[in-house]
Design an enzyme around this catalytic site. Structure first.
Site, short mmCIF file in Angstrom:
data_model
loop_
_atom_site.label_atom_id
_atom_site.label_comp_id
_atom_site.label_asym_id
_atom_site.label_seq_id
_atom_site.Cartn_x
_atom_site.Cartn_y
_atom_site.Cartn_z
N CYS A 154 4.20 3.66 1.83
CA CYS A 154 5.31 4.29 1.09
C CYS A 154 6.07 5.16 2.08
O CYS A 154 5.98 6.38 2.05
CB CYS A 154 4.79 5.10 -0.08
SG CYS A 154 3.57 4.23 -1.12
N ALA A 155 6.81 4.52 2.98
CA ALA A 155 7.18 5.16 4.24
C ALA A 155 8.48 5.96 4.23
O ALA A 155 8.65 6.84 5.08
CB ALA A 155 7.27 4.10 5.34
N ALA A 156 9.42 5.67 3.34
CA ALA A 156 10.71 6.38 3.40
C ALA A 156 10.51 7.86 3.08
O ALA A 156 9.63 8.22 2.30
CB ALA A 156 11.69 5.75 2.42
N GLU A 185 8.79 0.18 2.61
CA GLU A 185 9.41 0.92 1.50
C GLU A 185 9.96 -0.10 0.51
O GLU A 185 10.81 -0.92 0.85
CB GLU A 185 10.53 1.82 2.01
CG GLU A 185 11.29 2.54 0.91
CD GLU A 185 10.38 3.35 -0.02
OE1 GLU A 185 10.48 3.15 -1.25
OE2 GLU A 185 9.57 4.14 0.49
N ARG A 236 16.20 3.22 -0.15
CA ARG A 236 15.38 4.11 0.67
C ARG A 236 14.91 3.40 1.95
O ARG A 236 14.73 4.05 2.99
CB ARG A 236 14.18 4.62 -0.12
CG ARG A 236 14.56 5.65 -1.18
CD ARG A 236 13.38 5.98 -2.10
NE ARG A 236 12.21 6.44 -1.38
CZ ARG A 236 12.01 7.68 -0.95
NH1 ARG A 236 12.95 8.59 -1.14
NH2 ARG A 236 10.89 8.01 -0.34
N CYS A 251 2.01 15.12 -2.50
CA CYS A 251 2.58 16.48 -2.50
C CYS A 251 2.46 17.06 -3.90
O CYS A 251 3.34 17.78 -4.37
CB CYS A 251 4.02 16.48 -2.01
SG CYS A 251 5.12 15.36 -2.89
#
Length: 456
Positions: free
Chosen positions: A111-113, A135, A140, A232
């Site tokens: 999930c790189a963006a 992504e 994105r 996060c």
């Protein structure tokens, strides 16, 4: 940040039993502005922010006293540093311990963006390693692609696929990083509006989605490989409970990550399977809310088999563009719309394998394309760390660099005809072509600065 920020009571209730949680200090921390931090490029970042305090878990991380206008710093456009939240930079410490001296690793950033973790991973791999940055959301993915281009490594490729597509690459990856989509409570100081979207129902929805993403991509991890899971979010349902799920359903086990007590990071244990994770509270660390854990795959993953069809290089293309890479050992392969991409020969088998399973947005470095009279170099060449230093260039001042980045006249005369990389403090920004009486600017139009620079 205003002290009126109201933390939901249900979240506070979930956090009260957790080690290291201090409700009064936690609430007070959310009345303070979020710290500003950057991570320096290991090749391009020398001499930048040298007098600022370092982030303790990353030697290239720096805390800034305030948020400058990054758009008006040519070094930012050159990829000399990446603006990244300090807690998430802890991935550098995690991966440095996992990678060690290992060579030729295959790593997936699922999930790189927008690219913070991918640029970090790229900085840790050797030239034989390969990073696949994925992504699924196409808009994105475009941002991710630009940031990886700016970072400038040949062995970083970009895909845009659902996790289940990548899961078909059975036993291919040594390391998979999943910075999972989450409810985002750890970033409320940076985006207070996100608090209005938070709910217990959304936390449960995110937790279910995280389980699904992990299950879909799990087959692609090698036996003995490492999954790095991060969010996060403060919510245990998205953090410790996911570790329990991985241990119960996928038979994974966590790896210990050494931490210094002075960092303020809290080591936590999941309630059921006693798996170890690491929590970041803003009243304990100089950073935002974050959670991370590393887990080992114990089940038999199986492996992929692929026949390596040898590629016969086009000698004319190699002669026209090979000098950009010091005529070193690279493969120039046909790309989009007549362009050519440069990859390392040892990654040709990877290319054949990936092409069968996923949509590749970007492979290696775009080298440009031939015209009737000359080679037309791509923007990638100017920003890459894998090209020769002998390419003709023009060194410019900050003011000239900003005019270049706005696609305006730089006020330069008497430049001999030819192609040149525009450099600021030794950092490539893009291409110009001197024509004698004028100079054409080849900065991609969508990269153009639109901000007023008159006050600089």
């Amino acid at each position: 940040m205003s002290s009126t920020l109201h933390i939901p009571a249900s979240l506070l209730q979930d956090l009260r039993p957790l080690p290291g949680f201090d409700e009064q200090a936690f609430v007070a921390a959310h009345a303070q502005p979020a710290p500003v931090s950057v991570r320096l490029h290991p090749v391009k970042g020398g001499g930048i922010y040298t007098d600022l305090p370092a982030i303790p878990w990353c030697d290239g991380g720096r805390y800034l006293p305030e948020r400058p206008i990054f758009t008006l710093d040519p070094a930012y456009h050159a990829g000399a540093y990446y603006v990244q939240e300090a807690s998430s930079i802890f991935l550098h410490h995690v991966l440095r311990g996992i990678i060690g001296q290992r060579k030729g690793l295959r790593v997936l950033d699922l999930c790189a963006a927008p690219g913070g973790k991918s640029t970090l991973i790229a900085s840790l791999l050797d030239a034989d390693g390969l990073l696949v940055s994925n992504e699924v959301i196409r808009t994105r993915a475009s941002i991710l692609e630009e940031n990886m281009l700016r970072w400038g490594y040949m062995n970083t490729w970009v895909t845009s696929n659902d996790p289940r597509d990548l899961g078909r690459l059975t036993g291919y990856f040594d390391i998979i990083v999943v910075d999972a989509p989450c409810s985002g409570s750890g970033l409320w100081r940076k985006d207070a509006a996100a608090l209005n979207e938070w709910s217990e129902a959304n936390v449960q929805l995110c937790a279910a989605r995280q389980q699904r993403i992990l299950a879909d991509v799990w087959p692609a991890l090698k036996t003995g490989g490492t999954l790095v899971y991060a969010t996060c979010s403060y919510s245990p349902q998205e953090d410790e409970d996911i570790l329990d799920h991985l241990a119960t359903e996928l038979h994974a086990g966590t790896l210990p990550i050494p931490i210094d007590a002075s960092w303020g990071i809290e080591e936590v244990v999941s309630p059921l399977q006693k798996q170890t994770g690491y929590r970041f509270f803003p009243h304990r660390v100089r950073g935002e809310g974050f959670f991370i854990a590393a887990m080992t795959k114990n089940d038999d993953a199986g492996s992929l088999k692929t026949a390596d069809k040898k590629h016969t290089p086009d000698k004319k293309i190699q002669q026209m563009a090979g000098h950009y890479f010091g005529n070193s050992d690279v493969l120039l392969l046909p790309g989009k719309d007549g362009s050519y991409n440069a990859i390392r020969p040892q990654h040709h088998t990877d290319l054949q394998l990936l092409q069968k399973a996923v949509f590749l947005r970007r492979t290696g470095i775009e080298a440009g394309m031939p015209s009737a009279k000359e080679w037309l170099p791509a923007h990638d060449i100017a920003l890459s760390v894998d090209t020769t230093k002998d390419i003709p260039h023009i060194d410019v001042s900050k003011e000239q660099a900003l005019h270049f980045l706005k696609r305006e006249e730089m006020g330069m005369a008497d430049v001999p005809k030819g192609w040149y990389i525009v450099r600021y403090n030794g950092l490539g920004l893009g291409w110009v072509k001197a024509l004698g009486n004028r100079m054409n600017n080849y900065l991609p139009k969508h990269w153009r600065i639109r901000m007023n620079i008159d006050e600089i």
